[in-house]
Motif scaffolding. Sequence first.
Motif, PDB file in Angstrom:
ATOM      1  N   LYS A 158       0.476 -36.572  34.714  1.00  0.00           N
ATOM      2  CA  LYS A 158       1.099 -35.259  34.910  1.00  0.00           C
ATOM      3  C   LYS A 158       1.920 -35.210  36.191  1.00  0.00           C
ATOM      4  N   MET A 159       1.572 -36.062  37.179  1.00  0.00           N
ATOM      5  CA  MET A 159       2.310 -36.101  38.433  1.00  0.00           C
ATOM      6  C   MET A 159       3.520 -37.030  38.362  1.00  0.00           C
ATOM      7  N   GLY A 160       3.806 -37.572  37.187  1.00  0.00           N
ATOM      8  CA  GLY A 160       5.040 -38.306  36.998  1.00  0.00           C
ATOM      9  C   GLY A 160       4.937 -39.807  36.924  1.00  0.00           C
ATOM     10  N   ALA A 161       3.706 -40.346  36.832  1.00  0.00           N
ATOM     11  CA  ALA A 161       3.555 -41.800  36.719  1.00  0.00           C
ATOM     12  C   ALA A 161       4.317 -42.314  35.491  1.00  0.00           C
ATOM     13  N   LYS A 162       4.916 -43.502  35.647  1.00  0.00           N
ATOM     14  CA  LYS A 162       5.679 -44.099  34.544  1.00  0.00           C
ATOM     15  C   LYS A 162       4.751 -44.576  33.440  1.00  0.00           C
ATOM     16  N   GLU A 163       3.657 -45.258  33.837  1.00  0.00           N
ATOM     17  CA  GLU A 163       2.657 -45.710  32.882  1.00  0.00           C
ATOM     18  C   GLU A 163       1.306 -45.793  33.582  1.00  0.00           C
ATOM     19  N   VAL A 164       0.251 -45.549  32.821  1.00  0.00           N
ATOM     20  CA  VAL A 164      -1.104 -45.529  33.376  1.00  0.00           C
ATOM     21  C   VAL A 164      -2.013 -46.357  32.482  1.00  0.00           C
ATOM     22  N   LEU A 165      -2.749 -47.273  33.100  1.00  0.00           N
ATOM     23  CA  LEU A 165      -3.760 -48.048  32.391  1.00  0.00           C
ATOM     24  C   LEU A 165      -5.128 -47.597  32.872  1.00  0.00           C
ATOM     25  N   ALA A 166      -5.967 -47.108  31.954  1.00  0.00           N
ATOM     26  CA  ALA A 166      -7.297 -46.604  32.282  1.00  0.00           C
ATOM     27  C   ALA A 166      -8.348 -47.537  31.683  1.00  0.00           C
ATOM     28  N   ILE A 167      -9.296 -47.987  32.515  1.00  0.00           N
ATOM     29  CA  ILE A 167     -10.297 -48.971  32.085  1.00  0.00           C
ATOM     30  C   ILE A 167     -11.701 -48.479  32.406  1.00  0.00           C
ATOM     31  N   ASN A 174      -9.081 -37.111  25.620  1.00  0.00           N
ATOM     32  CA  ASN A 174      -8.585 -36.196  26.639  1.00  0.00           C
ATOM     33  C   ASN A 174      -7.105 -36.403  26.920  1.00  0.00           C
ATOM     34  N   ALA A 175      -6.634 -37.642  26.827  1.00  0.00           N
ATOM     35  CA  ALA A 175      -5.200 -37.889  26.974  1.00  0.00           C
ATOM     36  C   ALA A 175      -4.418 -37.168  25.879  1.00  0.00           C
ATOM     37  N   LEU A 176      -4.971 -37.171  24.667  1.00  0.00           N
ATOM     38  CA  LEU A 176      -4.336 -36.468  23.554  1.00  0.00           C
ATOM     39  C   LEU A 176      -4.354 -34.962  23.780  1.00  0.00           C
ATOM     40  N   LEU A 177      -5.494 -34.438  24.270  1.00  0.00           N
ATOM     41  CA  LEU A 177      -5.608 -33.005  24.560  1.00  0.00           C
ATOM     42  C   LEU A 177      -4.548 -32.551  25.554  1.00  0.00           C
ATOM     43  N   ASN A 178      -4.251 -33.419  26.521  1.00  0.00           N
ATOM     44  CA  ASN A 178      -3.324 -33.056  27.589  1.00  0.00           C
ATOM     45  C   ASN A 178      -1.890 -33.490  27.323  1.00  0.00           C
ATOM     46  N   LYS A 179      -1.654 -34.052  26.123  1.00  0.00           N
ATOM     47  CA  LYS A 179      -0.312 -34.489  25.730  1.00  0.00           C
ATOM     48  C   LYS A 179       0.281 -35.486  26.737  1.00  0.00           C
ATOM     49  N   THR A 180      -0.600 -36.346  27.270  1.00  0.00           N
ATOM     50  CA  THR A 180      -0.147 -37.404  28.182  1.00  0.00           C
ATOM     51  C   THR A 180      -0.085 -38.700  27.382  1.00  0.00           C
ATOM     52  N   ASN A 181       1.085 -38.999  26.864  1.00  0.00           N
ATOM     53  CA  ASN A 181       1.222 -40.099  25.903  1.00  0.00           C
ATOM     54  C   ASN A 181       1.558 -41.447  26.545  1.00  0.00           C
ATOM     55  N   ASN A 182       1.515 -41.519  27.880  1.00  0.00           N
ATOM     56  CA  ASN A 182       1.805 -42.800  28.537  1.00  0.00           C
ATOM     57  C   ASN A 182       0.543 -43.415  29.135  1.00  0.00           C
ATOM     58  N   ILE A 183      -0.627 -43.010  28.651  1.00  0.00           N
ATOM     59  CA  ILE A 183      -1.903 -43.564  29.117  1.00  0.00           C
ATOM     60  C   ILE A 183      -2.426 -44.554  28.085  1.00  0.00           C
ATOM     61  N   GLU A 184      -2.643 -45.779  28.521  1.00  0.00           N
ATOM     62  CA  GLU A 184      -3.291 -46.793  27.694  1.00  0.00           C
ATOM     63  C   GLU A 184      -4.720 -46.970  28.188  1.00  0.00           C
ATOM     64  N   ALA A 185      -5.681 -47.059  27.274  1.00  0.00           N
ATOM     65  CA  ALA A 185      -7.085 -47.235  27.648  1.00  0.00           C
ATOM     66  C   ALA A 185      -7.608 -48.576  27.140  1.00  0.00           C
ATOM     67  N   LEU A 186      -8.429 -49.217  27.962  1.00  0.00           N
ATOM     68  CA  LEU A 186      -9.089 -50.461  27.587  1.00  0.00           C
ATOM     69  C   LEU A 186     -10.582 -50.324  27.864  1.00  0.00           C
ATOM     70  N   CYS A 187     -11.394 -50.931  26.996  1.00  0.00           N
ATOM     71  CA  CYS A 187     -12.845 -50.937  27.193  1.00  0.00           C
ATOM     72  C   CYS A 187     -13.232 -52.288  27.791  1.00  0.00           C
TER      73      CYS A 187
END
Length: 281
Positions: free
Chosen positions: A162-171, A184-197
């Motif tokens: 939301k603060m303008g990051a180009k891409e975010v990887l969440a692990i 939660n990324a979907l809830l917030n319409k933040t479509n540039n977040i990739e998640a890895l387990c």
Amino acid sequence: MIYSEVLVNVTSNEDFHKDLLINALSEIGFDTFEDLDNGFKAYIPSSALNLEALEQLKKTFEQMFSFSFTTQSIPHQNWNEIWESNFEPLQVANRCYIRATFHEPQPQFEYEIIIDPKMAFGTGHHQTTALMMEFMLAENFSGQKVLDMGCGTGILAILASKMGAKEVLAIDYDDVCYDSTLENALLNKTNNIEALCGSKEVIPNQKFDIILANINRNILLDQLDTYSVASKHETKLFLSGFYEDPDLEIIKKKCDSIGFKYNGHKVLNAWVSAKFVFSNK
């Protein structure tokens, strides 16, 4: 999944004693806590409950304070009622408003984050999450490539986006946290977040502009070398999940040895968040 609820009664006049105990419990598998006047409720999958470990913690802290506990099993279908009844909206630095889906929107805030925490850690209410968000709100994320380690609900990743990051990887190593971050990324319409387990082993061979890690001291010490590999000159590293004494000096010493230069820290109820800047010169 069946969860166990552990009712913990703490005999102490110091609020930070509860924080010490909560941190210790999180390291043995407890993932959610509900504050009470004389202690708290702690939750853990029943299959992971180790009563011997709880008794050992009583011995560990006996010189500082004492606590007692009782346990009971709770059905998984009641879980939402537990966290919904305890989840109040939160403001951070008068700029960010964190709420659940069942709270009214507050569009006057610069950043509004919707969190459906379920069984994942990170609603913004814990001191470490709030401290990390305060640091982030003072930073420029525009166009930055961000790594969020130990992402929990994805709250920090969402704020970065939301603060303008180009891409975010969440692990996160916990599959519940992985699923929660995606939801939660979907809830917030933040479509540039990739998640890895996973853990440090799934960090890709890439360089990041900003690294966020709100975990605990021992895991941070284990992962810091990997963070340095994922950094370039002037990568900013924000850490939390540990205490001012003695943890901060231990973290600072390790960071300095691998190129992360200390840049300042914040304290809230003995918990710490610290900023470092990487130098490869």
